[in-house]
Design a protein around this motif. Structure first.
Motif, PDB file in Angstrom:
ATOM      1  N   ALA A 139     -11.129  -5.269   2.291  1.00 42.65           N
ATOM      2  CA  ALA A 139     -10.012  -6.124   2.885  1.00 42.65           C
ATOM      3  C   ALA A 139      -8.662  -6.283   2.248  1.00 42.65           C
ATOM      4  O   ALA A 139      -7.606  -6.364   2.742  1.00 42.65           O
ATOM      5  N   MET A 140      -8.840  -6.388   0.688  1.00 44.58           N
ATOM      6  CA  MET A 140      -7.688  -6.763  -0.144  1.00 44.58           C
ATOM      7  C   MET A 140      -6.950  -5.673  -0.468  1.00 44.58           C
ATOM      8  O   MET A 140      -6.271  -5.662  -1.330  1.00 44.58           O
ATOM      9  N   ALA A 141      -7.448  -4.381  -0.126  1.00 43.35           N
ATOM     10  CA  ALA A 141      -7.089  -3.358  -0.691  1.00 43.35           C
ATOM     11  C   ALA A 141      -5.749  -2.911   0.068  1.00 43.35           C
ATOM     12  O   ALA A 141      -5.502  -3.186   1.185  1.00 43.35           O
ATOM     13  N   TYR A 142      -4.886  -1.913  -0.437  1.00 39.01           N
ATOM     14  CA  TYR A 142      -3.650  -1.440   0.366  1.00 39.01           C
ATOM     15  C   TYR A 142      -3.935  -0.083   0.872  1.00 39.01           C
ATOM     16  O   TYR A 142      -4.858   0.808   0.211  1.00 39.01           O
ATOM     17  N   PRO A 143      -3.152   0.436   1.712  1.00 40.69           N
ATOM     18  CA  PRO A 143      -3.527   1.506   2.533  1.00 40.69           C
ATOM     19  C   PRO A 143      -3.611   2.847   1.429  1.00 40.69           C
ATOM     20  O   PRO A 143      -4.336   3.906   1.806  1.00 40.69           O
ATOM     21  N   SER A 144      -2.658   2.568   0.477  1.00 44.86           N
ATOM     22  CA  SER A 144      -2.626   3.912  -0.472  1.00 44.86           C
ATOM     23  C   SER A 144      -3.932   3.921  -1.345  1.00 44.86           C
ATOM     24  O   SER A 144      -4.243   5.128  -2.056  1.00 44.86           O
ATOM     25  N   GLN A 145      -4.703   2.840  -1.195  1.00 43.07           N
ATOM     26  CA  GLN A 145      -5.978   2.979  -1.992  1.00 43.07           C
ATOM     27  C   GLN A 145      -7.175   3.542  -1.228  1.00 43.07           C
ATOM     28  O   GLN A 145      -8.159   3.459  -1.932  1.00 43.07           O
ATOM     29  N   LEU A 146      -6.834   3.850   0.034  1.00 45.80           N
ATOM     30  CA  LEU A 146      -8.079   4.242   0.889  1.00 45.80           C
ATOM     31  C   LEU A 146      -7.961   5.852   1.045  1.00 45.80           C
ATOM     32  O   LEU A 146      -7.054   6.348   0.893  1.00 45.80           O
ATOM     33  N   SER A 147      -9.137   6.421   1.414  1.00 45.40           N
ATOM     34  CA  SER A 147      -8.956   7.804   1.733  1.00 45.40           C
ATOM     35  C   SER A 147      -8.949   8.025   3.255  1.00 45.40           C
ATOM     36  O   SER A 147      -8.418   6.955   3.796  1.00 45.40           O
ATOM     37  N   GLY A 148      -8.234   9.114   3.804  1.00 44.81           N
ATOM     38  CA  GLY A 148      -7.855   9.347   5.014  1.00 44.81           C
ATOM     39  C   GLY A 148      -9.019   8.985   5.995  1.00 44.81           C
ATOM     40  O   GLY A 148      -8.504   8.105   6.990  1.00 44.81           O
ATOM     41  N   GLY A 149     -10.380   9.332   5.664  1.00 48.95           N
ATOM     42  CA  GLY A 149     -11.124   8.682   6.749  1.00 48.95           C
ATOM     43  C   GLY A 149     -11.293   7.104   6.725  1.00 48.95           C
ATOM     44  O   GLY A 149     -11.509   6.606   7.726  1.00 48.95           O
ATOM     45  N   GLN A 150     -11.203   6.534   5.643  1.00 47.70           N
ATOM     46  CA  GLN A 150     -11.116   5.055   5.548  1.00 47.70           C
ATOM     47  C   GLN A 150      -9.930   4.443   6.352  1.00 47.70           C
ATOM     48  O   GLN A 150     -10.343   3.563   6.983  1.00 47.70           O
ATOM     49  N   LYS A 151      -8.734   5.169   6.226  1.00 49.25           N
ATOM     50  CA  LYS A 151      -7.657   4.551   6.902  1.00 49.25           C
ATOM     51  C   LYS A 151      -7.668   4.635   8.457  1.00 49.25           C
ATOM     52  O   LYS A 151      -7.215   3.777   8.960  1.00 49.25           O
ATOM     53  N   GLN A 152      -8.426   5.985   8.687  1.00 50.98           N
ATOM     54  CA  GLN A 152      -8.447   6.050  10.111  1.00 50.98           C
ATOM     55  C   GLN A 152      -9.433   4.993  10.889  1.00 50.98           C
ATOM     56  O   GLN A 152      -9.219   4.424  11.837  1.00 50.98           O
ATOM     57  N   ARG A 153     -10.653   4.766  10.065  1.00 51.63           N
ATOM     58  CA  ARG A 153     -11.482   3.652  10.381  1.00 51.63           C
ATOM     59  C   ARG A 153     -10.941   2.217  10.664  1.00 51.63           C
ATOM     60  O   ARG A 153     -11.242   1.640  11.562  1.00 51.63           O
ATOM     61  N   ILE A 154      -9.751   2.022   9.695  1.00 53.44           N
ATOM     62  CA  ILE A 154      -9.060   0.767   9.707  1.00 53.44           C
ATOM     63  C   ILE A 154      -8.400   0.807  10.947  1.00 53.44           C
ATOM     64  O   ILE A 154      -8.155  -0.018  11.570  1.00 53.44           O
ATOM     65  N   ALA A 155      -7.587   1.891  11.255  1.00 49.22           N
ATOM     66  CA  ALA A 155      -6.733   2.030  12.413  1.00 49.22           C
ATOM     67  C   ALA A 155      -7.387   1.696  13.364  1.00 49.22           C
ATOM     68  O   ALA A 155      -7.052   1.164  14.589  1.00 49.22           O
ATOM     69  N   ILE A 156      -8.537   2.080  13.673  1.00 49.59           N
ATOM     70  CA  ILE A 156      -9.573   1.896  15.262  1.00 49.59           C
ATOM     71  C   ILE A 156      -9.846   0.263  15.116  1.00 49.59           C
ATOM     72  O   ILE A 156      -9.643   0.008  16.062  1.00 49.59           O
ATOM     73  N   VAL A 157     -10.369  -0.038  13.865  1.00 49.47           N
ATOM     74  CA  VAL A 157     -10.602  -1.730  14.101  1.00 49.47           C
ATOM     75  C   VAL A 157      -9.431  -2.400  14.094  1.00 49.47           C
ATOM     76  O   VAL A 157      -9.570  -3.613  14.660  1.00 49.47           O
ATOM     77  N   ARG A 158      -8.149  -2.187  13.662  1.00 48.43           N
ATOM     78  CA  ARG A 158      -7.131  -2.941  13.759  1.00 48.43           C
ATOM     79  C   ARG A 158      -6.676  -2.892  15.312  1.00 48.43           C
ATOM     80  O   ARG A 158      -6.391  -3.749  15.695  1.00 48.43           O
ATOM     81  N   ALA A 159      -6.710  -1.610  15.799  1.00 48.18           N
ATOM     82  CA  ALA A 159      -6.718  -1.538  17.402  1.00 48.18           C
ATOM     83  C   ALA A 159      -7.530  -2.651  18.275  1.00 48.18           C
ATOM     84  O   ALA A 159      -7.395  -3.312  19.216  1.00 48.18           O
ATOM     85  N   LEU A 160      -8.972  -2.339  17.807  1.00 48.59           N
ATOM     86  CA  LEU A 160      -9.878  -3.355  18.473  1.00 48.59           C
ATOM     87  C   LEU A 160      -9.641  -4.943  18.315  1.00 48.59           C
ATOM     88  O   LEU A 160     -10.239  -5.732  19.068  1.00 48.59           O
TER      89      LEU A 160
END
Length: 249
Positions: A139-160
């Protein structure tokens, strides 16, 4: 599929032309998307799949035809498209996260600004969604600290987090390393099981076959064939679809 057969999105004779009609990215697409359906759109590159998907929330402005969302003609210039987009979650190939904001902030900014949710309510909701996709510790990480798969999972739940009625996915795994594809598809499978209405453009035929309730095959800006995954993959009728499947399966 939902028993009430309620049509959420109705597309009628949708056209998108460029160069004064020389290029027909969409050439008369007509289809309905019903509540609880998972519609998977497949086809060769340049077939109009992404243009079709992006037209559903007017990221692409059609040249002709109509799109109605819950009975409202969204191609009508008087439609408040920003209000409408709040009901349609969109997930892109590239994650479109704000790089300077934490994951939690990425997820709460729209619900707070657009829905007026209090910060603590928005944050609790965001953390619950992160828990759902196994990323509560980021939760407190920045996008640059995540893998591509993690970023895309975040993008999905951000939309949700906006409680959309429909989720649109534009090739959500095509920018990922192969080993990260599965973790994103798993989230999408869970959404489908929970009854979320989804329209997904993808190259992942296994996902189309396993999760789709209906598969649309597009070529040259048209819907060439649409049917259940079972029929599309085991009994394709159209020659163009047959040759496409031979190449991708």
């Amino acid at each position: 599929m939902n028993a009430d057969n309620h049509v959420i999105i109705s597309v009628n004779d949708l056209k998108k032309h460029y160069n004064g009609g020389e290029i027909k990215a969409l050439d008369g697409v007509t289809t309905d998307i019903r509540k609880g359906e998972v519609v998977v759109v497949i086809g060769p590159s340049g077939s109009g799949k992404s243009t079709f998907l992006r037209s559903l929330n007017l990221l692409e402005r059609p040249t002709g035809g109509t799109i109605t969302f819950e009975g409202q003609d969204i191609t009508d210039p008087s439609t408040d498209i920003n209000l409408l987009r709040q009901n349609m979650g969109m997930v892109f190939q590239h994650f479109n996260l704000f790089p300077h904001l934490t994951i939690l902030r990425n997820m709460t900014i729209a619900p707070m600004k657009l829905h007026g949710l209090p910060k603590e309510v928005a944050e609790k909701k965001a953390l619950d969604l992160l828990w759902r996709v196994g990323l509560q510790d980021r939760a407190m990480a920045y996008p640059s600290q995540l893998s591509g798969g993690q970023k895309q999972r975040i993008a999905i739940v951000r939309a949700l987090a906006m409680d959309p009625e429909v989720m649109l996915f534009d090739e959500p795994t095509s920018a990922l390393d192969p080993e990260m594809v599965g973790e994103v598809l798993d989230v999408m499978k869970d959404l489908a099981k929970a009854g979320m209405t989804m329209v997904c453009v993808t190259h992942e035929m296994g996902f189309a076959r396993e999760v789709g309730t209906r598969v649309i095959f597009m070529d040259q800006g048209r819907i060439i064939e649409e049917n259940t995954p079972e029929e599309i993959f085991t009994n394709p009728q159209n020659e163009r679809l047959q040759s496409f499947l031979k190449k991708v399966l």
